[in-house]
Design an enzyme around this catalytic site. Structure first.
Site, PDB file in Angstrom:
ATOM      1  N   ASP A  11       0.878  -1.225  -0.121  1.00  0.00           N
ATOM      2  CA  ASP A  11      -0.076   0.260   0.074  1.00  0.00           C
ATOM      3  C   ASP A  11       0.727   1.069   0.040  1.00  0.00           C
ATOM      4  O   ASP A  11       2.071   1.229   0.373  1.00  0.00           O
ATOM      5  CB  ASP A  11      -0.765  -0.078   1.156  1.00  0.00           C
ATOM      6  CG  ASP A  11      -1.707   1.371   1.160  1.00  0.00           C
ATOM      7  OD1 ASP A  11      -2.344   1.492   0.346  1.00  0.00           O
ATOM      8  OD2 ASP A  11      -1.969   1.876   2.322  1.00  0.00           O
ATOM      9  N   SER A  12       0.402   2.368  -0.498  1.00  0.00           N
ATOM     10  CA  SER A  12       1.147   3.594  -0.245  1.00  0.00           C
ATOM     11  C   SER A  12       1.576   3.993   1.080  1.00  0.00           C
ATOM     12  O   SER A  12       2.333   4.765   1.452  1.00  0.00           O
ATOM     13  CB  SER A  12       0.340   4.781  -0.855  1.00  0.00           C
ATOM     14  OG  SER A  12      -0.776   4.836  -0.140  1.00  0.00           O
ATOM     15  N   GLY A  44      -2.572   9.277  -3.798  1.00  0.00           N
ATOM     16  CA  GLY A  44      -3.962   9.493  -4.521  1.00  0.00           C
ATOM     17  C   GLY A  44      -4.330  10.831  -5.529  1.00  0.00           C
ATOM     18  O   GLY A  44      -5.078  11.081  -6.462  1.00  0.00           O
ATOM     19  N   CYS A  74      -4.432  -1.144  -2.059  1.00  0.00           N
ATOM     20  CA  CYS A  74      -4.461   0.126  -2.360  1.00  0.00           C
ATOM     21  C   CYS A  74      -5.307   0.549  -3.629  1.00  0.00           C
ATOM     22  O   CYS A  74      -4.769   0.028  -4.816  1.00  0.00           O
ATOM     23  CB  CYS A  74      -3.063   0.892  -2.299  1.00  0.00           C
ATOM     24  SG  CYS A  74      -2.955   2.717  -2.770  1.00  0.00           S
ATOM     25  N   GLU A 153      -6.163  10.463   8.939  1.00  0.00           N
ATOM     26  CA  GLU A 153      -4.945  10.404   9.522  1.00  0.00           C
ATOM     27  C   GLU A 153      -4.590  11.593  10.719  1.00  0.00           C
ATOM     28  O   GLU A 153      -3.660  11.418  11.728  1.00  0.00           O
ATOM     29  CB  GLU A 153      -3.634  10.698   8.400  1.00  0.00           C
ATOM     30  CG  GLU A 153      -3.796   9.670   7.507  1.00  0.00           C
ATOM     31  CD  GLU A 153      -2.623   9.371   6.903  1.00  0.00           C
ATOM     32  OE1 GLU A 153      -1.517  10.186   6.680  1.00  0.00           O
ATOM     33  OE2 GLU A 153      -2.532   8.179   6.419  1.00  0.00           O
ATOM     34  N   CYS A 185     -11.210   3.759  -1.015  1.00  0.00           N
ATOM     35  CA  CYS A 185      -9.939   3.952  -0.415  1.00  0.00           C
ATOM     36  C   CYS A 185      -9.698   3.247   0.731  1.00  0.00           C
ATOM     37  O   CYS A 185     -10.716   3.166   1.597  1.00  0.00           O
ATOM     38  CB  CYS A 185      -9.692   5.645  -0.371  1.00  0.00           C
ATOM     39  SG  CYS A 185      -8.377   5.991   0.673  1.00  0.00           S
ATOM     40  N   HIS A 187      -8.424   3.880   3.582  1.00  0.00           N
ATOM     41  CA  HIS A 187      -8.800   4.660   4.695  1.00  0.00           C
ATOM     42  C   HIS A 187     -10.249   4.894   5.004  1.00  0.00           C
ATOM     43  O   HIS A 187     -10.486   5.101   6.291  1.00  0.00           O
ATOM     44  CB  HIS A 187      -8.239   5.985   4.547  1.00  0.00           C
ATOM     45  CG  HIS A 187      -6.605   6.369   4.771  1.00  0.00           C
ATOM     46  ND1 HIS A 187      -5.744   5.823   3.863  1.00  0.00           N
ATOM     47  CD2 HIS A 187      -5.843   6.668   5.564  1.00  0.00           C
ATOM     48  CE1 HIS A 187      -4.751   6.065   4.181  1.00  0.00           C
ATOM     49  NE2 HIS A 187      -4.597   6.680   5.255  1.00  0.00           N
TER      50      HIS A 187
END
Lengths: 287, 287
Positions: A11-12, A44, A74, A153, A185, A187
């Site tokens: 993943d990033s 992104g 991701c 985040e 996504c 997140h």
């Protein structure tokens, strides 16, 4: 191909841990090598070429770890790189998009599906293409939500500011009367309760992380790549011996990152069911 | 050293253009090579080691362009890399922090200065060190504002969400009765009116971009590195000849980025007083 080799997951950054967590839950016997590109996060807002170049470097690194299969955990990298790298690779590789698209296409009743994700994911149009391959009559409404990742985040999962931003992003999807929303996504599932409250009970939320682990399990089984119980036993016996001898235990889960490991380890400990013993930092640009 | 060589300016992305703009205004005769690391932006949440490695790569690239001096037009890179790279380099290099710190230390009456910036900049404590070198009695209150960059990049300069977030970030600074606030990130001057409204007329806002251009001008003059008027004339004459012959004109300003150039060029056209003809994309990892 060695069926007892680990699965590579990347993943990033930290978001892909939600996918790793599902793999751990659904396939507790498998070993995992996880890479998070924390030095170059986020993907992104970047171009397809750059995300493809980064994905190729990470795949080269994962191959040095002898993985038997790779999961692009991701959405942005899946959107920008999967089709190309699949043709370059001699081991199976899957992304998070196909499984999410299929689940949404099966879940919708009125044929109107919303997809939220990063700018790069939405711009690629890949969710629309994948869903319309399955059901050409489906109408897909994509909406980039660039502030969601920074808000997550910052830990603002339940916050008036997140509510306000989410309500703006979702208004165009509500106007179209979608009945299914893909959290495109890794997140976004952390904002699930806010998304659910704003969209209402009648809208099904799809989390590609779960669906991707299901897809991986089937793939490994079909390709005869599931780890053997003999290998698992050998591994356990070796660890019992090491424990008795006071030697370091072998960990079935290895974590690598491209920036400082501390923040990653803290987040990983919070999200994963197993303890993360240590995370190694590597220079991904050398691959 | 060639006094007629260009000045190198770099940033993690677009924010450093506010510094380039000040250099263009204050030293219109100078040539500039600008690099924006748009593939790896943002730097603010990354570790010092990573930001230092990226800065070294960029400096190696700028040296291939024959620059006579370098400006780190990024607070995070100035905080993480300046002290180290200065010792490794044979040309002058300055960051944005010293000039901002000096101006704030001169502006304060009550000796209480607030600094807002990225996590990496605030964590480094460099503004505090630089100000206390000048005036040991100064009290510096640092506050990381990680959501400001995404909000600015979303264009939410005048927005209720930005107001709410800014009001939370600034509350601890207001409680300390600071009389001077350093906008310690090149994106923040775009939020100047919000910051001014929330802090009130009695608080002086310091913009390091302006002060850094003043410092650079003095440095070039002291080192006899100001571009000569003869060279400027030769350049103009060559361009007149090219224009008459229908050949492409030489541009005193060159722009390079590490990700796709389109978005950068659009932003650069909006912020700079001169037209940005074209932006070249390079692979910075090769340097």
């Amino acid at each position: 191909m060695d069926r007892n080799a680990p699965i590579g997951v990347f993943d990033s950054g930290i978001g892909g841990l939600t996918v790793a967590r599902e793999i751990m839950r659904q396939m507790p016997q498998e070993r995992i090598v996880y890479f998070g590109d924390t030095a170059r996060v986020p993907y992104g807002s970047k171009s397809q070429d750059t995300v493809l170049r980064y994905s190729r470097q990470i795949i080269r690194f994962l191959k040095t770890q002898g993985v038997k299969a790779i999961v692009i955990a991701c959405n942005t990298a899946s959107a920008c790189a999967l089709e190309t790298v699949r043709q370059e690779l001699d081991i199976p590789i899957i992304g998070v998009i196909y499984a999410g698209a299929r689940t949404a296409a099966e879940a919708t009743h009125n044929g109107k599906i919303g997809v939220i994700g990063t700018e790069a994911t939405i711009r690629s149009g890949i969710y629309t293409r994948e869903m319309q391959k399955l059901r050409p009559d489906i109408e897909v409404i994509g909406k980039p939500c660039p502030l969601f990742v920074p808000l997550v985040e910052e830990g603002l999962f339940h916050d008036s500011v997140t509510d306000e931003i989410a309500s703006r992003y979702l208004s165009s999807l509500k106007e179209k009367y979608i009945d299914t929303l893909v959290m495109g996504c890794t997140h976004y599932p952390l904002l699930r309760s806010t998304l659910h409250r704003l969209m209402g009970d009648e809208v099904t939320l799809v989390n590609p992380a779960y669906e991707t682990a299901v897809e991986l399990k089937t793939l490994l089984r079909d390709m005869d790549l599931t780890r053997s119980s003999e290998d698992l036993e050998r591994f356990s016996e070796e660890n019992s011996r090491r424990a008795a001898a006071g030697e370091p235990i072998l960990d079935p889960y290895q974590f690598f990152v491209s920036d400082r490991a501390e923040n990653f380890t803290r987040f990983a400990k919070a999200i994963l069911p197993k303890e993360v013993k240590d995370t190694k930092q590597i220079n991904i640009e050398e691959y």
